[in-house]
Structure formats: C-alpha cells, structure tokens
Motif scaffolding. Structure first.
Motif, PDB file in Angstrom:
ATOM      1  N   ILE A   8       1.496  -2.775  10.646  1.00 13.55           N
ATOM      2  CA  ILE A   8       1.874  -2.928   9.247  1.00 13.55           C
ATOM      3  C   ILE A   8       3.232  -2.307   8.938  1.00 13.55           C
ATOM      4  CG2 ILE A   8       0.659  -0.846   8.503  1.00 13.55           C
ATOM      5  CD1 ILE A   8       0.895  -4.206   6.605  1.00 13.55           C
ATOM      6  N   ASN A   9       3.688  -1.364   9.782  1.00 17.24           N
ATOM      7  CA  ASN A   9       5.026  -0.773   9.621  1.00 17.24           C
ATOM      8  C   ASN A   9       5.220  -0.176   8.227  1.00 17.24           C
ATOM      9  OD1 ASN A   9       7.642   0.000  10.164  1.00 17.24           O
ATOM     10  ND2 ASN A   9       8.500  -2.053  10.083  1.00 17.24           N
ATOM     11  N   ASN A  10       4.307   0.713   7.875  1.00 18.87           N
ATOM     12  CA  ASN A  10       4.288   1.481   6.622  1.00 18.87           C
ATOM     13  C   ASN A  10       3.302   0.861   5.631  1.00 18.87           C
ATOM     14  OD1 ASN A  10       4.737   2.782   4.086  1.00 18.87           O
ATOM     15  ND2 ASN A  10       6.704   3.512   4.889  1.00 18.87           N
ATOM     16  N   ILE A  11       2.101   1.420   5.624  1.00 18.91           N
ATOM     17  CA  ILE A  11       1.027   0.830   4.832  1.00 18.91           C
ATOM     18  C   ILE A  11       1.231   1.015   3.339  1.00 18.91           C
ATOM     19  CG2 ILE A  11      -0.477   2.877   4.874  1.00 18.91           C
ATOM     20  CD1 ILE A  11      -2.831   0.860   5.252  1.00 18.91           C
ATOM     21  N   VAL A  12       1.952   2.046   2.927  1.00 22.54           N
ATOM     22  CA  VAL A  12       2.158   2.273   1.493  1.00 22.54           C
ATOM     23  C   VAL A  12       3.149   1.257   0.932  1.00 22.54           C
ATOM     24  CG1 VAL A  12       2.966   3.912  -0.243  1.00 22.54           C
ATOM     25  CG2 VAL A  12       1.562   4.716   1.661  1.00 22.54           C
ATOM     26  N   SER A  13       4.299   1.136   1.566  1.00 22.18           N
ATOM     27  CA  SER A  13       5.311   0.218   1.039  1.00 22.18           C
ATOM     28  C   SER A  13       4.934  -1.246   1.258  1.00 22.18           C
ATOM     29  CB  SER A  13       6.673   0.511   1.672  1.00 22.18           C
ATOM     30  OG  SER A  13       6.646   0.235   3.060  1.00 22.18           O
ATOM     31  N   ARG A  14       4.103  -1.529   2.258  1.00 22.06           N
ATOM     32  CA  ARG A  14       3.734  -2.917   2.542  1.00 22.06           C
ATOM     33  C   ARG A  14       2.309  -3.249   2.122  1.00 22.06           C
ATOM     34  NH1 ARG A  14       8.396  -3.845   5.084  1.00 22.06           N
ATOM     35  NH2 ARG A  14       9.043  -2.289   6.630  1.00 22.06           N
ATOM     36  N   LEU A  15       1.752  -2.446   1.247  1.00 18.40           N
ATOM     37  CA  LEU A  15       0.405  -2.725   0.767  1.00 18.40           C
ATOM     38  C   LEU A  15       0.301  -4.109   0.111  1.00 18.40           C
ATOM     39  CD1 LEU A  15      -2.494  -1.727   0.460  1.00 18.40           C
ATOM     40  CD2 LEU A  15      -1.818  -0.626  -1.696  1.00 18.40           C
ATOM     41  N   PRO A  16       1.279  -4.570  -0.659  1.00 19.19           N
ATOM     42  CA  PRO A  16       1.177  -5.936  -1.206  1.00 19.19           C
ATOM     43  C   PRO A  16       1.094  -7.011  -0.122  1.00 19.19           C
ATOM     44  CG  PRO A  16       2.819  -4.681  -2.420  1.00 19.19           C
ATOM     45  CD  PRO A  16       2.443  -3.851  -1.231  1.00 19.19           C
ATOM     46  N   VAL A  17       1.813  -6.825   0.980  1.00 15.40           N
ATOM     47  CA  VAL A  17       1.750  -7.772   2.097  1.00 15.40           C
ATOM     48  C   VAL A  17       0.362  -7.744   2.728  1.00 15.40           C
ATOM     49  CG1 VAL A  17       2.657  -8.305   4.388  1.00 15.40           C
ATOM     50  CG2 VAL A  17       4.222  -7.654   2.552  1.00 15.40           C
ATOM     51  N   LEU A  18      -0.136  -6.545   2.983  1.00 18.81           N
ATOM     52  CA  LEU A  18      -1.467  -6.401   3.570  1.00 18.81           C
ATOM     53  C   LEU A  18      -2.524  -7.014   2.660  1.00 18.81           C
ATOM     54  CD1 LEU A  18      -3.368  -5.235   5.734  1.00 18.81           C
ATOM     55  CD2 LEU A  18      -3.316  -3.058   4.475  1.00 18.81           C
ATOM     56  N   THR A  19      -2.416  -6.748   1.361  1.00 20.23           N
ATOM     57  CA  THR A  19      -3.382  -7.279   0.397  1.00 20.23           C
ATOM     58  C   THR A  19      -3.366  -8.802   0.376  1.00 20.23           C
ATOM     59  OG1 THR A  19      -3.222  -5.298  -0.991  1.00 20.23           O
ATOM     60  CG2 THR A  19      -4.021  -7.307  -2.041  1.00 20.23           C
ATOM     61  N   ALA A  20      -2.164  -9.390   0.361  1.00 17.17           N
ATOM     62  CA  ALA A  20      -2.056 -10.855   0.337  1.00 17.17           C
ATOM     63  C   ALA A  20      -2.711 -11.476   1.557  1.00 17.17           C
ATOM     64  CB  ALA A  20      -0.591 -11.258   0.250  1.00 17.17           C
ATOM     65  N   TRP A  21      -2.500 -10.847   2.713  1.00 16.57           N
ATOM     66  CA  TRP A  21      -3.089 -11.368   3.950  1.00 16.57           C
ATOM     67  C   TRP A  21      -4.608 -11.233   3.944  1.00 16.57           C
ATOM     68  CZ3 TRP A  21      -4.760  -8.097   8.284  1.00 16.57           C
ATOM     69  CH2 TRP A  21      -5.217  -8.845   9.383  1.00 16.57           C
TER      70      TRP A  21
END
Length: 257
Positions: A8-21
């Motif tokens: 994920i390469n930084n779960i805090v800043s990329r949480l929207p990406v993770l959530t969308a997936w």
C-alpha cells in the motif's frame, strides 16, 4: 476464497485508494505491506466500517505489515520470523483465517548491492526459507504472500529494462527465490496466469506506469495443501491508475474452498 497482497506504500495517505479497492473487489483476506505508520496510527475503525477485522504490526516511516479478513478476526500466530535478530523492522506477520495459515511478508529491498543492506536481505531470505520449510513440514494449508522484492526471471519485467545490477534482479536473490519454490511451494501467478503482463509494480520514475514498464515482485506462494485448490489468479491493475495510487497493484488468488 479470495486472498490478495498489496504493497500500500503508506496506509494513512492511501486509505482512499485502499477503500476504493476493497469496496470494488471485496477480497476475503488481504496482506498489506509498507504501512509506514506506527501501531496506533493504523486505521482500524475505517477498515472495520468496511467489514474487515485486522492484525498488524506497524512501524513509523518504514515497513509495517497487516492481515485483513472480511467478516472475521485473524488469529495471529507470529509477528516476526523465527530467529530474526532485528526486532525493530516490522516485516512479517502470520495469522490463521478461515482454515488457512496466512504469512504476510515484506522482504528487504537490498539496495545498494553489494553492501550491508544486501547482506541483510539475503540473511532475511535464509530465515524465511527455514520457516517456510517448517510450515511445509506441518502439513497445513499455507499461503506466503507479499512483496518479496525479487524479480524471479527476465520474463517478470519489461524488455530492454534498465534494472541491471539492481538488488531485485541479483542472481543471489533469484537463486534464493528458486530454492523456496524447490521446497514445494507453488507460484500462483505463474500456475494460473491472467492475460497480459504479470507486472505488480511500476516505478513513479520515468513514466513507467503510462508506458507499462513494470516488474513482478509481489508473489503468492501456496503450500501443496492449497495448490490443488487454486482456481484463478490475477492483478487488479486498475488500482495503479487511481489518483494518489501506490506504485504497486494488488495481486490475488481465488481458491475453491
């Protein structure tokens, strides 16, 4: 049962990406690497709202690994490889989920090579091999999923590449990965390859994503007890195209269980 791995390469800043997936694909189990967040910063509540329970080992700035499970709690069995002398680096977590033992790993990058970081990578790889052999000996269904930071063969990256000398391609690392497979593990993305290139990583540099100049460094290895249940494997390339995306895309397997 769908099991995925995603750096994920930084779960805090990329949480929207993770959530969308997660909302689009709804994998049953997810192995995450490079959380880049300390233990207390993990977004447990946000993931729980999506139906995922989690086990994680955080580390500020670097590393960090987690296992998510949809609708159930991962039962943690390990938070480090046996014999690892460096307890500060969060690179391995292992948990039982719905009858499968899931090992989530973030193998060291090893650059520059040669050098101390490369030596550390090879030593970590040796500890992984020892533990992997013990898991096979136990005769239980296991998946070892994560960012191995190894491009196994020249077929696992774009042609006429510029990675010569990089630790990801060094013969010592390729040989270590081959020895792991020789124990009896199945490389799922090779055993059930989807259509198109198997790239899971595209550097942010030199327009490598738009030009599809990628590498395969994220792998899911299956024990013999699971290999016969492999129905499908794939890479969710679309995630790499999202705004603020990681430089990796999720890779996944589907098991007939």
């Amino acid at each position: 049962m769908r099991i995925a791995t995603f750096n994920i390469n930084n779960i805090v800043s990329r949480l929207p990406v993770l959530t969308a997936w997660l909302e689009a694909e709804a994998p049953d189990v997810v192995c995450l690497q490079e959380l880049k967040a300390d233990q207390g910063a993990f977004p447990q509540a946000a993931l729980a709202a999506l139906g995922y329970e989690a086990a994680w080992r955080g580390q500020r700035t670097w590393n960090g690994v987690a296992i998510l499970a949809r609708g159930m709690t991962p039962v943690v069995t390990r938070t480090a490889l046996p014999g690892d002398p460096d307890k500060t680096q969060a690179r391995y977590i292992e948990a039982a989920v719905n009858g499968v033992l899931v090992g989530c790993l973030y193998l060291p990058n090893g650059n520059p090579a040669p050098g101390p970081k490369f030596d550390y990578k090879l030593a970590w790889f040796e500890r992984l091999q020892v533990h992997a052999q013990s898991l096979l000996a136990a005769g239980v269904p296991v998946v070892l999923a994560g960012d191995y930071n190894v491009v196994p063969t020249e077929a696992d990256l774009y042609a006429n590449h510029s990675y010569a000398g990089n630790a990801l391609l060094r013969p010592e690392c390729r040989a270590a990965f081959a020895r792991l497979l020789d124990q009896g593990w199945t490389d799922a993305l090779r055993a059930a390859p989807p259509k198109g290139p198997l790239w899971t990583f595209w550097s942010y540099l030199r327009q490598r994503w738009p030009r599809d100049k990628g590498l395969r460094i994220d792998h899911l290895l299956l024990s013999p007890e699971l290999a016969g249940q492999l129905a499908e494997a794939g890479i969710d390339r679309w995630v790499r195209s999202l705004d603020g995306a990681s430089d990796h895309a999720p890779a996944w397997i589907a098991l007939d269980r």
